[in-house]
Design a protein around this motif. Sequence first.
Motif, PDB file in Angstrom:
ATOM      1  N   MET A   1       0.815  -1.202   0.000  1.00 40.20           N
ATOM      2  CA  MET A   1       0.000   0.000   0.000  1.00 40.20           C
ATOM      3  C   MET A   1       0.860   1.269   0.000  1.00 40.20           C
ATOM      4  O   MET A   1       0.441   2.321  -0.474  1.00 40.20           O
ATOM      5  CB  MET A   1      -0.929   0.022   1.229  1.00 40.20           C
ATOM      6  CG  MET A   1      -1.920  -1.116   1.291  1.00 40.20           C
ATOM      7  SD  MET A   1      -2.929  -1.263  -0.186  1.00 40.20           S
ATOM      8  CE  MET A   1      -2.762  -3.007  -0.527  1.00 40.20           C
ATOM      9  N   ALA A   2       2.051   1.189   0.571  1.00 40.96           N
ATOM     10  CA  ALA A   2       2.946   2.343   0.569  1.00 40.96           C
ATOM     11  C   ALA A   2       3.650   2.502  -0.771  1.00 40.96           C
ATOM     12  O   ALA A   2       3.969   3.615  -1.178  1.00 40.96           O
ATOM     13  CB  ALA A   2       3.984   2.193   1.688  1.00 40.96           C
ATOM     14  N   LEU A   3       3.903   1.390  -1.440  1.00 41.39           N
ATOM     15  CA  LEU A   3       4.703   1.413  -2.668  1.00 41.39           C
ATOM     16  C   LEU A   3       3.878   1.732  -3.906  1.00 41.39           C
ATOM     17  O   LEU A   3       4.284   2.553  -4.739  1.00 41.39           O
ATOM     18  CB  LEU A   3       5.390   0.052  -2.843  1.00 41.39           C
ATOM     19  CG  LEU A   3       6.544  -0.039  -3.829  1.00 41.39           C
ATOM     20  CD1 LEU A   3       7.643   0.954  -3.479  1.00 41.39           C
ATOM     21  CD2 LEU A   3       7.106  -1.461  -3.833  1.00 41.39           C
ATOM     22  N   LEU A   4       2.720   1.106  -4.052  1.00 40.10           N
ATOM     23  CA  LEU A   4       1.924   1.276  -5.268  1.00 40.10           C
ATOM     24  C   LEU A   4       1.415   2.699  -5.492  1.00 40.10           C
ATOM     25  O   LEU A   4       1.437   3.173  -6.633  1.00 40.10           O
ATOM     26  CB  LEU A   4       0.744   0.296  -5.266  1.00 40.10           C
ATOM     27  CG  LEU A   4       1.073  -1.163  -5.562  1.00 40.10           C
ATOM     28  CD1 LEU A   4      -0.203  -2.002  -5.591  1.00 40.10           C
ATOM     29  CD2 LEU A   4       1.831  -1.316  -6.875  1.00 40.10           C
ATOM     30  N   PRO A   5       0.952   3.418  -4.463  1.00 42.30           N
ATOM     31  CA  PRO A   5       0.494   4.785  -4.724  1.00 42.30           C
ATOM     32  C   PRO A   5       1.570   5.686  -5.303  1.00 42.30           C
ATOM     33  O   PRO A   5       1.303   6.493  -6.200  1.00 42.30           O
ATOM     34  CB  PRO A   5       0.035   5.267  -3.350  1.00 42.30           C
ATOM     35  CG  PRO A   5      -0.368   4.027  -2.638  1.00 42.30           C
ATOM     36  CD  PRO A   5       0.623   2.999  -3.082  1.00 42.30           C
ATOM     37  N   GLY A   6       2.802   5.575  -4.803  1.00 44.29           N
ATOM     38  CA  GLY A   6       3.885   6.377  -5.345  1.00 44.29           C
ATOM     39  C   GLY A   6       4.189   6.030  -6.784  1.00 44.29           C
ATOM     40  O   GLY A   6       4.426   6.914  -7.618  1.00 44.29           O
ATOM     41  N   ALA A   7       4.171   4.729  -7.084  1.00 48.22           N
ATOM     42  CA  ALA A   7       4.413   4.292  -8.460  1.00 48.22           C
ATOM     43  C   ALA A   7       3.279   4.745  -9.370  1.00 48.22           C
ATOM     44  O   ALA A   7       3.510   5.162 -10.511  1.00 48.22           O
ATOM     45  CB  ALA A   7       4.552   2.770  -8.502  1.00 48.22           C
ATOM     46  N   ALA A   8       2.041   4.672  -8.867  1.00 47.08           N
ATOM     47  CA  ALA A   8       0.898   5.105  -9.674  1.00 47.08           C
ATOM     48  C   ALA A   8       0.950   6.606  -9.931  1.00 47.08           C
ATOM     49  O   ALA A   8       0.675   7.067 -11.047  1.00 47.08           O
ATOM     50  CB  ALA A   8      -0.408   4.740  -8.961  1.00 47.08           C
ATOM     51  N   ALA A   9       1.319   7.382  -8.911  1.00 51.00           N
ATOM     52  CA  ALA A   9       1.437   8.830  -9.086  1.00 51.00           C
ATOM     53  C   ALA A   9       2.514   9.164 -10.111  1.00 51.00           C
ATOM     54  O   ALA A   9       2.326  10.040 -10.968  1.00 51.00           O
ATOM     55  CB  ALA A   9       1.762   9.494  -7.749  1.00 51.00           C
TER      56      ALA A   9
END
Length: 229
Positions: free
Chosen positions: A92-100
């Motif tokens: 959950m911490a990693l995917l949002p940054g990658a998606a952004a």
Amino acid sequence: MDMDMDMMNTSPAWWTPAAWIYLLACVISAALLSYEIYGRRQPQQVPAMKPVWPISALFLGPLTLLLYARWGRAHRQNDTAPRPAKMTWLLMALLPGAAASTVAHLIGVPLVFGAGWTIAGEALWAVALFILILATVMLFVFEAAAAAGQRVSRPVGLFLGAFMTVLAFDVGMVGWMLYLHSGGLMQPITHVVFTAQMQIGMLLGMLTALPIAGWLTPKSVMAGASTPT
């Protein structure tokens, strides 16, 4: 035009069909997740993650379907599946940054190249700066929404966390782009192979952002993701 042709001549012939296959798989995966989340209104463990899953599928492809099935859906009370472990919070911490960063890339590349913006004579640096700024803002907004009602870091802390995450992501992404550029392997931005190359960059960016995401997890995403909804 000659420069584009020279770059295309340096790439193996199989890159083009492989890029089309993977791109199609990513688009289909994103469409399936969009239908599952927004069409069927499937309950989520973390409501703020709704847009993150389809966007993540644009570079993770079918793997996102597996990750979502295991960690994205909200489990029923009688579900015998084990309670999500720390890996869930890390995801959950990693995917949002990658998606952004993915969204910022989709906006930044055509905008910067189309406008002819450069830094030190290179459009690549202008793209990197644009992505850093826009992705940081988007990730901050996401984390603020995910942390709503929770006793987590203050806005300044959330913003610094978002900035550090995106910066760490850019180490892998921009490093990959520099490698392609210096080796004459980077394809024209209108070619499907360029899209595949950027998808690889997203994956490398996730690897370089992993330590920062793990460090920030207890302060940001864990509080918003710990209770299924």
